[in-house]
Scaffold this active site. Structure first.
Site, PDB file in Angstrom:
ATOM      1  N   SER A 143      11.131 -27.396  19.443  1.00  0.00           N
ATOM      2  CA  SER A 143      12.502 -27.302  19.936  1.00  0.00           C
ATOM      3  C   SER A 143      12.527 -27.333  21.452  1.00  0.00           C
ATOM      4  O   SER A 143      11.627 -26.785  22.107  1.00  0.00           O
ATOM      5  CB  SER A 143      13.111 -25.977  19.462  1.00  0.00           C
ATOM      6  N   TYR A 167      12.640 -16.535  18.809  1.00  0.00           N
ATOM      7  CA  TYR A 167      12.614 -17.837  18.145  1.00  0.00           C
ATOM      8  C   TYR A 167      11.837 -18.854  18.997  1.00  0.00           C
ATOM      9  O   TYR A 167      10.904 -19.522  18.527  1.00  0.00           O
ATOM     10  CB  TYR A 167      14.045 -18.320  17.880  1.00  0.00           C
ATOM     11  N   LYS A 171       8.099 -20.922  18.454  1.00  0.00           N
ATOM     12  CA  LYS A 171       7.906 -22.384  18.527  1.00  0.00           C
ATOM     13  C   LYS A 171       6.792 -22.703  19.530  1.00  0.00           C
ATOM     14  O   LYS A 171       5.925 -23.550  19.283  1.00  0.00           O
ATOM     15  CB  LYS A 171       9.209 -23.081  18.936  1.00  0.00           C
TER      16      LYS A 171
HETATM   17  N1  UFG Z   1      29.187 -23.099  21.924  1.00  0.00           N
HETATM   18  C1  UFG Z   1      30.502 -22.676  22.024  1.00  0.00           C
HETATM   19  N2  UFG Z   1      31.054 -22.069  20.922  1.00  0.00           N
HETATM   20  C2  UFG Z   1      30.366 -21.882  19.758  1.00  0.00           C
HETATM   21  C3  UFG Z   1      29.020 -22.328  19.677  1.00  0.00           C
HETATM   22  C4  UFG Z   1      28.463 -22.931  20.787  1.00  0.00           C
HETATM   23  O1  UFG Z   1      31.159 -22.819  23.058  1.00  0.00           O
HETATM   24  O2  UFG Z   1      30.925 -21.311  18.812  1.00  0.00           O
HETATM   25  C5  UFG Z   1      28.591 -23.786  23.093  1.00  0.00           C
HETATM   26  C6  UFG Z   1      27.349 -23.103  23.645  1.00  0.00           C
HETATM   27  O3  UFG Z   1      27.708 -22.126  24.610  1.00  0.00           O
HETATM   28  C7  UFG Z   1      26.577 -24.288  24.247  1.00  0.00           C
HETATM   29  C8  UFG Z   1      26.941 -25.453  23.304  1.00  0.00           C
HETATM   30  O4  UFG Z   1      28.145 -25.060  22.657  1.00  0.00           O
HETATM   31  O5  UFG Z   1      27.062 -24.595  25.532  1.00  0.00           O
HETATM   32  C9  UFG Z   1      25.882 -25.715  22.248  1.00  0.00           C
HETATM   33  O6  UFG Z   1      25.592 -24.518  21.557  1.00  0.00           O
HETATM   34  P1  UFG Z   1      24.751 -24.508  20.197  1.00  0.00           P
HETATM   35  O7  UFG Z   1      24.722 -23.093  19.709  1.00  0.00           O
HETATM   36  O8  UFG Z   1      25.274 -25.537  19.280  1.00  0.00           O
HETATM   37  O9  UFG Z   1      23.311 -24.991  20.646  1.00  0.00           O
HETATM   38  P2  UFG Z   1      22.303 -24.344  21.714  1.00  0.00           P
HETATM   39  O10 UFG Z   1      22.111 -25.375  22.776  1.00  0.00           O
HETATM   40  O11 UFG Z   1      22.690 -23.005  22.159  1.00  0.00           O
HETATM   41  O12 UFG Z   1      21.002 -24.129  20.824  1.00  0.00           O
HETATM   42  C10 UFG Z   1      20.440 -25.155  20.101  1.00  0.00           C
HETATM   43  C11 UFG Z   1      19.829 -24.622  18.804  1.00  0.00           C
HETATM   44  C12 UFG Z   1      18.645 -23.795  19.093  1.00  0.00           C
HETATM   45  C13 UFG Z   1      17.709 -24.503  19.974  1.00  0.00           C
HETATM   46  C14 UFG Z   1      18.370 -25.001  21.213  1.00  0.00           C
HETATM   47  C15 UFG Z   1      17.434 -25.851  22.001  1.00  0.00           C
HETATM   48  O13 UFG Z   1      20.761 -23.856  18.101  1.00  0.00           O
HETATM   49  O14 UFG Z   1      17.999 -23.500  17.881  1.00  0.00           O
HETATM   50  O15 UFG Z   1      19.498 -25.783  20.879  1.00  0.00           O
HETATM   51  O16 UFG Z   1      17.878 -26.084  23.265  1.00  0.00           O
HETATM   52  F1  UFG Z   1      16.703 -23.689  20.306  1.00  0.00           F
END
Ligand code: UFG
Length: 360
Positions: A143, A167, A171
């Site tokens: 990841s 997590y 990884k």
């Molecule tokens: N976000 C929101 N509202 C939500 C969910 C997310 O505004 O309800 C925003 C987050 O703040 C972020 C973007 O949308 O800016 C993406 O968030 P995600 O939770 O979809 O993804 P992340 O980038 O936080 O995390 C993902 C995976 C992880 C992994 C990571 C790697 O969930 O498992 O990418 O960079 F580790």
């Protein structure tokens, strides 16, 4: 064509001269695993799946058979169960693609032992059983989370790693084990693929992402708002140093990601040792841009409110994709509109995910 013959089992030639590769997919009933199984079947490979089904639904299996034109072999096995996993491996495989693992950042903070046990101890069992049965070709689901929050995008594979939660630590720990193994035993062929943000679904809408409970991730949350399961999306922060203040991520269509695994297997057919590749598109979209793209693709309005920042979130993360382009001859083809259209198509056809189907 790939020329495996890397384990004790010679690949079987097909009538067109290509080779059937026998592949074991751990976690093959999950979101990314299931999409990869479809592409492996389409490429003519023989596929066996092991999955504990703790975070996957058995209803995916008949759907995989429908999409792939034949039944993938399935065994309900937890990778930590050495006896069960070992006896599957004794069937003879040319390669393993290893998806099985837990993946929720927040849960990893509250259950670090569980995460180290499944993700790290489970992988050790897999590696030992692979070695015992003569399988030394592995593609590992890593990841982009291993980069942490300190670097400035785009992230290339040479950046120092700095995960910020259990997590991500698990990884990275597996990556280190794999790298050391390939040094100690040079006949191994190991690829770690660092995924950015997988979204979307198979274009048929037959398989897709079906998170347990309230989605942590942006796209499934949006699709559940669109289908009426959630009232409104919380946008986590609009005061980041990004063009519109919301977080920027490199979203990648899950079918492109799946094809990245097929490309990694081809790469391993040509290369021994250990190698890391980013799988992303190389381009970032903000939360507000994703909402707009989704509204256009679906024709639905997404209600949202701006909430505070989520702890541990970076402002912006996207991939440097050059290494994957050059070495895997792979490039993501599907744009944000296709990602939103296919995510919506899946959710619309399956408003409750796999849950409304009788289990297989
Ligand atoms: N976000 C929101 N509202 C939500 C969910 C997310 O505004 O309800 C925003 C987050 O703040 C972020 C973007 O949308 O800016 C993406 O968030 P995600 O939770 O979809 O993804 P992340 O980038 O936080 O995390 C993902 C995976 C992880 C992994 C990571 C790697 O969930 O498992 O990418 O960079 F580790």
């Amino acid at each position: 064509m790939p020329n495996f013959g890397l384990g004790v089992f010679a690949p079987e030639p097909q009538s067109d001269g290509s080779l059937i590769i026998r592949i074991l997919v751990t976690g093959g009933a999950g979101y990314i695993g299931s999409h990869t199984v479809v592409e492996l079947l389409a490429a003519g490979h023989e596929v066996s799946i092991v999955d504990s089904l703790v975070n996957a639904h058995p209803a995916v299996l008949p759907r995989l058979a429908r999409l792939g034109g034949r039944d993938p072999d399935f065994r309900q096995v937890d990778i930590r169960d050495r006896g069960a996993l070992g006896s599957v491996l004794e069937d003879g495989f040319d390669a393993v693609i290893h998806f099985a693992g837990r993946k929720a950042v927040g849960e990893s903070v509250s259950d670090p032992l569980g995460y180290w046990d499944t993700n790290v101890a489970g992988t050790l069992v897999l590696l030992e059983e692979m070695r015992r049965t003569g399988v030394r070709t592995l593609v590992f689901s890593s990841s982009a989370t291993v980069y942490g929050n300190t670097a400035v995008a785009p992230f290339d594979e040479t950046l120092p790693t700095a995960p910020i939660n259990p997590y991500g630590e698990t990884k990275l720990a597996v990556e280190r084990i794999l790298e050391a193994l390939a040094v100690a035993e040079p006949e191994w062929r190991i690829s770690s693929l660092r995924y950015f943000n997988p979204v979307g679904a198979h274009p048929s809408g037959t398989i897709g992402e079906d998170p347990n409970g309230i989605p942590d991730n942006l796209m499934p949350y949006i699709t559940q708002v669109a289908v009426g399961r959630r009232e409104r999306l919380s946008v986590f922060g609009d005061d980041y140093e990004t063009p519109d203040g919301t977080g920027v991520r490199d979203y990648i269509h899950v079918v492109d990601l799946a094809l990245g695994h097929v490309a990694a297997l081809d790469y391993l057919a040509r290369n021994t040792g250990y190698r890391v590749h980013n799988l992303g598109t190389g381009r970032g979209y903000s939360v507000l841009e994703v909402i707009t793209a989704f509204e256009q693709a679906s024709g639905r309005k997404i209600a949202y409110e701006v909430a505070g920042r989520r702890e541990g979130d970076a402002a912006a993360a996207w991939a440097d994709t050059r290494r994957a382009g050059e070495e895997l001859a792979w490039r993501a083809q599907r744009d944000i509109d296709a990602m939103c259209r296919d995510a919506w198509n899946w959710q619309r056809q399956n408003p409750n995910g796999y849950g409304n189907e009788p289990t297989a």
